[in-house]
Design a protein around this motif. Structure first.
Motif, mmCIF file in Angstrom:
data_model
loop_
_atom_site.group_PDB
_atom_site.id
_atom_site.type_symbol
_atom_site.label_atom_id
_atom_site.label_comp_id
_atom_site.label_asym_id
_atom_site.label_seq_id
_atom_site.Cartn_x
_atom_site.Cartn_y
_atom_site.Cartn_z
ATOM 1 N N PRO A 1 0.829 -1.209 0.000
ATOM 2 C CA PRO A 1 0.000 0.000 0.000
ATOM 3 C C PRO A 1 0.863 1.258 0.000
ATOM 4 O O PRO A 1 1.961 1.272 0.583
ATOM 5 C CB PRO A 1 -0.807 -0.118 1.294
ATOM 6 C CG PRO A 1 -0.818 -1.573 1.605
ATOM 7 C CD PRO A 1 0.508 -2.090 1.136
ATOM 8 N N VAL A 2 0.395 2.304 -0.659
ATOM 9 C CA VAL A 2 1.102 3.583 -0.691
ATOM 10 C C VAL A 2 0.144 4.683 -0.252
ATOM 11 O O VAL A 2 -1.078 4.539 -0.371
ATOM 12 C CB VAL A 2 1.665 3.905 -2.094
ATOM 13 C CG1 VAL A 2 2.608 2.826 -2.573
ATOM 14 C CG2 VAL A 2 0.531 4.111 -3.095
ATOM 15 N N GLN A 3 0.713 5.772 0.252
ATOM 16 C CA GLN A 3 -0.118 6.941 0.539
ATOM 17 C C GLN A 3 0.233 8.040 -0.454
ATOM 18 O O GLN A 3 1.352 8.547 -0.458
ATOM 19 C CB GLN A 3 0.079 7.458 1.957
ATOM 20 C CG GLN A 3 -0.804 8.685 2.237
ATOM 21 C CD GLN A 3 -0.968 9.011 3.697
ATOM 22 O OE1 GLN A 3 -0.048 8.835 4.483
ATOM 23 N NE2 GLN A 3 -2.152 9.500 4.068
ATOM 24 N N PRO A 4 -0.703 8.417 -1.312
ATOM 25 C CA PRO A 4 -0.457 9.532 -2.233
ATOM 26 C C PRO A 4 -0.482 10.859 -1.477
ATOM 27 O O PRO A 4 -1.296 11.061 -0.577
ATOM 28 C CB PRO A 4 -1.612 9.437 -3.232
ATOM 29 C CG PRO A 4 -2.240 8.089 -3.005
ATOM 30 C CD PRO A 4 -2.000 7.772 -1.572
ATOM 31 N N VAL A 5 0.405 11.762 -1.868
ATOM 32 C CA VAL A 5 0.482 13.097 -1.276
ATOM 33 C C VAL A 5 0.517 14.105 -2.419
ATOM 34 O O VAL A 5 1.370 13.999 -3.314
ATOM 35 C CB VAL A 5 1.739 13.270 -0.404
ATOM 36 C CG1 VAL A 5 1.735 14.638 0.277
ATOM 37 C CG2 VAL A 5 1.835 12.157 0.636
ATOM 38 N N VAL A 6 -0.415 15.047 -2.425
ATOM 39 C CA VAL A 6 -0.432 16.065 -3.471
ATOM 40 C C VAL A 6 0.029 17.397 -2.883
ATOM 41 O O VAL A 6 -0.241 17.710 -1.717
ATOM 42 C CB VAL A 6 -1.829 16.210 -4.112
ATOM 43 C CG1 VAL A 6 -2.216 14.924 -4.812
ATOM 44 C CG2 VAL A 6 -2.873 16.580 -3.090
ATOM 45 N N VAL A 7 0.731 18.161 -3.707
ATOM 46 C CA VAL A 7 1.332 19.419 -3.271
ATOM 47 C C VAL A 7 0.785 20.553 -4.124
ATOM 48 O O VAL A 7 0.753 20.450 -5.354
ATOM 49 C CB VAL A 7 2.874 19.364 -3.399
ATOM 50 C CG1 VAL A 7 3.502 20.593 -2.741
ATOM 51 C CG2 VAL A 7 3.425 18.091 -2.776
ATOM 52 N N ARG A 8 0.381 21.613 -3.482
ATOM 53 C CA ARG A 8 -0.127 22.792 -4.182
ATOM 54 C C ARG A 8 0.607 24.018 -3.685
ATOM 55 O O ARG A 8 1.018 24.088 -2.518
ATOM 56 C CB ARG A 8 -1.633 22.959 -3.949
ATOM 57 C CG ARG A 8 -2.487 21.776 -4.343
ATOM 58 C CD ARG A 8 -3.954 22.062 -4.069
ATOM 59 N NE ARG A 8 -4.827 20.924 -4.385
ATOM 60 C CZ ARG A 8 -5.154 19.981 -3.523
ATOM 61 N NH1 ARG A 8 -4.691 20.057 -2.267
ATOM 62 N NH2 ARG A 8 -5.956 18.985 -3.873
#
Length: 472
Positions: A197-204
């Motif tokens: 499993p992975v945790q996606p992280v989005v950056v703005r």
């Protein structure tokens, strides 16, 4: 507002005033934080043997990680950053993937996530101060000189991902290069090979003025850093998306896994995805460095060729007919003629976009020879026997049957504006029986190890052909 909009009086005055009164203070604060971080890293790594480096840090050494992360966050705050976090960071999953990757400022994710391990080049170890800081995170080192480095990196990611939590989390930016955040390019599958499993992280970066985007087409790193440090405040938003648990099919197919995770992240960001890859971006960068026309056009040419069904067996005949057209029209053609030659209707969006890429001055006319050069660069396979022989003939001034250092220097200075010192270093890289010249067999053996040289070889061919045609 983009960085190129830095033309208002307000923005210019603001940058000037903050450069004088604020920038020095922020630089001092940054330097102090880097110094403190270096001291902490030296303490945390003190007395470790080479064998200890290959095991997770434990005890008091491991408990210093939050201190290092806090120190780095202070450095960002002193630099004028306001960091907002959304979602819940899960410390249970072994891998985090962050996107889009657009700036060196993305390291914020690292320091807001408890200082996970990263993937970095082995050369960073020798960097003053920063090398020790990076080494403390126990990264997975990648060596460009090692032909097995890619497989070793994948194996190490798998080993850590399945260690049962003994190792820190791993943070990767799967795009593999910086983009302008307008879309998500293809993800490299390295983070997804473990099937964990992975945790996606989005950056703005929701700022009025974009001073952080760092791509091959934009301003350099020092200008980006200066303009960012001379803003009153810079905002960054980090959102931790829900943990993504792969299906059995995704575990068996890392590329499918990467594709589906990218789709989730693009949906959260509200941006499209694109078929561009890291290699596409590298090709654009290489074309730009060699002053080739419309570097992004090379990629569009590639995709259009696939749509047209043009393959290696037909490209030579196509090139000959296109070259004849270019000679008849002096190379200058309009969109309707361009469409007619390619057999594509002018209403085709891809064709219009391709034409506009080459129509840099927007006068409705392009030089068809520039298009031909783009086709020749991307149509031929890398480092074939034909390409290598062609390159050797280009180097071998006078047809001596061997290449001297003077030959190399003259050819590279003429075509790529390389200095004598740069040419000498390339010449010395080739293992040769004689110190003063290179035989074809030695040249071929070296070229086969360097596939990236093929594009340069073909560039010479295209330019020299054009020069000959002009002289005639």
């Amino acid at each position: 507002m983009r960085l190129d909009a830095l033309n208002s009086t307000y923005d210019k005055v603001k940058v000037a005033v903050l450069t004088v009164f604020v920038l020095p203070l922020r630089i001092v604060g940054l330097c102090l934080c880097v110094l403190f971080g270096w001291v902490f890293a030296c303490i945390g790594l003190y007395g470790l043997s080479e064998e200890d480096h290959n095991r997770p840090l434990r005890g008091w050494r491991s408990r210093m990680r939050p201190l290092q992360a806090a120190n780095a966050r202070v450095a960002y705050y002193l630099s004028g950053w306001v960091i907002r976090k959304r979602g819940q960071h899960s410390t249970e999953v072994p891998v985090m993937v962050a996107a889009p990757h657009s700036t060196f400022g993305d390291a914020i994710v690292l320091f807001c996530s408890g200082l996970p391990s990263i993937i970095c080049r082995s050369q960073t170890i020798g960097m003053p101060f920063f090398g020790k800081l990076i080494d403390y995170t126990q990264p997975v080192y990648v060596s460009r000189e090692d032909p097995n480095s890619r497989q070793n990196t994948i194996r190490e990611i798998q080993r850590r991902a399945h260690s049962g939590g003994e190792w820190p989390q791993i943070l990767l930016f799967p795009e593999g290069t910086c983009t302008n955040r307008s879309c998500l390019i293809q993800f490299k599958p390295g983070a997804f090979y473990p099937g964990a499993p992975v945790q996606p992280v989005v950056v703005r970066y929701p700022n009025r003025l974009d001073t952080v985007t760092w791509t091959w087409e934009g301003p350099g790193a020092w200008k980006i850093l200066w303009l960012t440090l001379t803003q009153f405040v810079s905002f960054c938003e980090i959102e931790y998306l829900p943990v993504y648990v792969p299906s059995d099919e995704e575990k068996e197919n890392p590329r499918l896994y990467a594709h589906n995770v990218r789709a989730k992240m693009a949906e959260a960001l509200g941006v499209p995805v694109t078929d561009y890859t890291y290699d596409d971006c590298r090709l654009m960068s290489k074309a730009r460095a060699n002053n080739l026309p419309c570097e992004t056009g090379l990629v569009e040419v590639t995709k259009l060729m696939h749509q047209l069904g043009i393959n290696m067996s037909t490209i030579e005949a196509e090139m000959e007919s296109f070259a004849e057209i270019a000679r008849k029209t002096d190379g200058l053609i309009r969109l309707t003629e361009f469409a007619a030659y390619l057999g594509i209707p002018t209403s085709e969006p891809g064709l219009v976009e391709l034409f506009n890429l080459y129509d840099s001055d927007r006068d409705g006319v392009i030089d068809f020879r520039e298009y031909l050069l783009g086709v020749s660069l991307i149509s031929k396979p890398c480092n074939t026997e034909e390409t290598i022989r062609l390159a050797f003939r280009l180097f071998d001034l006078g047809g001596k049957g061997h290449v001297t250092q003077r030959d190399v220097t003259k050819a590279l200075a003429h075509t790529l504006s390389m200095t004598e010192q740069e040419s000498a270093r390339l010449f010395q890289q080739v293992q040769k029986a004689h110190d003063d010249y290179i035989t074809f067999e030695e040249f071929r053996a070296h070229a086969q190890k360097k596939p990236e040289y093929a594009k340069i070889f073909l560039t010479w061919h295209g330019r020299m052909t054009q020069e000959k045609e002009k002289s005639q």
